[in-house]
Design a protein around this motif. Sequence first.
Motif, mmCIF file in Angstrom:
data_model
loop_
_atom_site.group_PDB
_atom_site.id
_atom_site.type_symbol
_atom_site.label_atom_id
_atom_site.label_comp_id
_atom_site.label_asym_id
_atom_site.label_seq_id
_atom_site.Cartn_x
_atom_site.Cartn_y
_atom_site.Cartn_z
ATOM 1 N N SER A 50 0.899 4.367 -2.539
ATOM 2 C CA SER A 50 0.727 5.839 -2.030
ATOM 3 C C SER A 50 1.888 6.746 -2.530
ATOM 4 O O SER A 50 1.640 7.951 -2.968
ATOM 5 N N LYS A 59 0.596 -1.336 0.005
ATOM 6 C CA LYS A 59 -0.068 -0.066 -0.062
ATOM 7 C C LYS A 59 0.875 1.226 -0.017
ATOM 8 O O LYS A 59 0.658 2.180 -0.563
ATOM 9 N N LYS A 98 -11.654 5.613 -1.511
ATOM 10 C CA LYS A 98 -12.771 6.098 -1.105
ATOM 11 C C LYS A 98 -13.425 7.019 -2.093
ATOM 12 O O LYS A 98 -14.566 7.458 -2.034
ATOM 13 N N GLU A 103 -9.477 -2.485 -3.112
ATOM 14 C CA GLU A 103 -7.937 -2.524 -3.186
ATOM 15 C C GLU A 103 -7.327 -3.488 -4.141
ATOM 16 O O GLU A 103 -6.376 -3.259 -4.466
ATOM 17 N N ASP A 144 -5.446 5.072 0.362
ATOM 18 C CA ASP A 144 -6.724 5.052 1.173
ATOM 19 C C ASP A 144 -7.650 6.242 0.314
ATOM 20 O O ASP A 144 -8.868 6.094 0.405
ATOM 21 N N ASP A 145 -6.876 7.295 -0.100
ATOM 22 C CA ASP A 145 -7.839 8.258 -0.783
ATOM 23 C C ASP A 145 -8.555 7.951 -2.050
ATOM 24 O O ASP A 145 -9.672 8.137 -2.268
#
Length: 153
Positions: A111, A107, A124, A144, A120-121
């Motif tokens: 990023s 992850k 969402k 994911e 994570d942005d």
Amino acid sequence: MTDRWLGVHVSGDGLIVVDAEVPDDGPIVIVADESWKLEKGDRPEAFQTIYRRLSDYVRDKGVVKAVIKESAANARGMGLAHLQAAELRGVAICALACGCPVEQVSKARISKGFGKRKADDYLKDNDFWKENVDGVAMRSGSREAALLILATR
């Protein structure tokens, strides 16, 4: 040219498998979005079942690349669920590698190396998914696994 890829996210008791047609650019096309639960009972037998299912799937569907979320340490230490997920992740990596190249992606790597936001942005952001994914309806819990594909294309 469009290739067939799998994005795989592992938890302690199963896998999320996103099967997609991946063009050189533009949206990926989701062919399948499935959850495969580890059978209850004897873990080695359940591992063997998942192993066969994954290796057969890769071979039968003509998958040319698989991307699996890499293990990550957490600040609280390694709990049983984390260790069980690592066991299953190893089984999945071996099964996938029987039929195609496998890339492990963290992850943190997504990023830092994909776009301008944290992973994570993207997970969402509904508009991001509308722009980057076509095909069969994908569950939000499978984002994911799909992001693994998008970030490594």
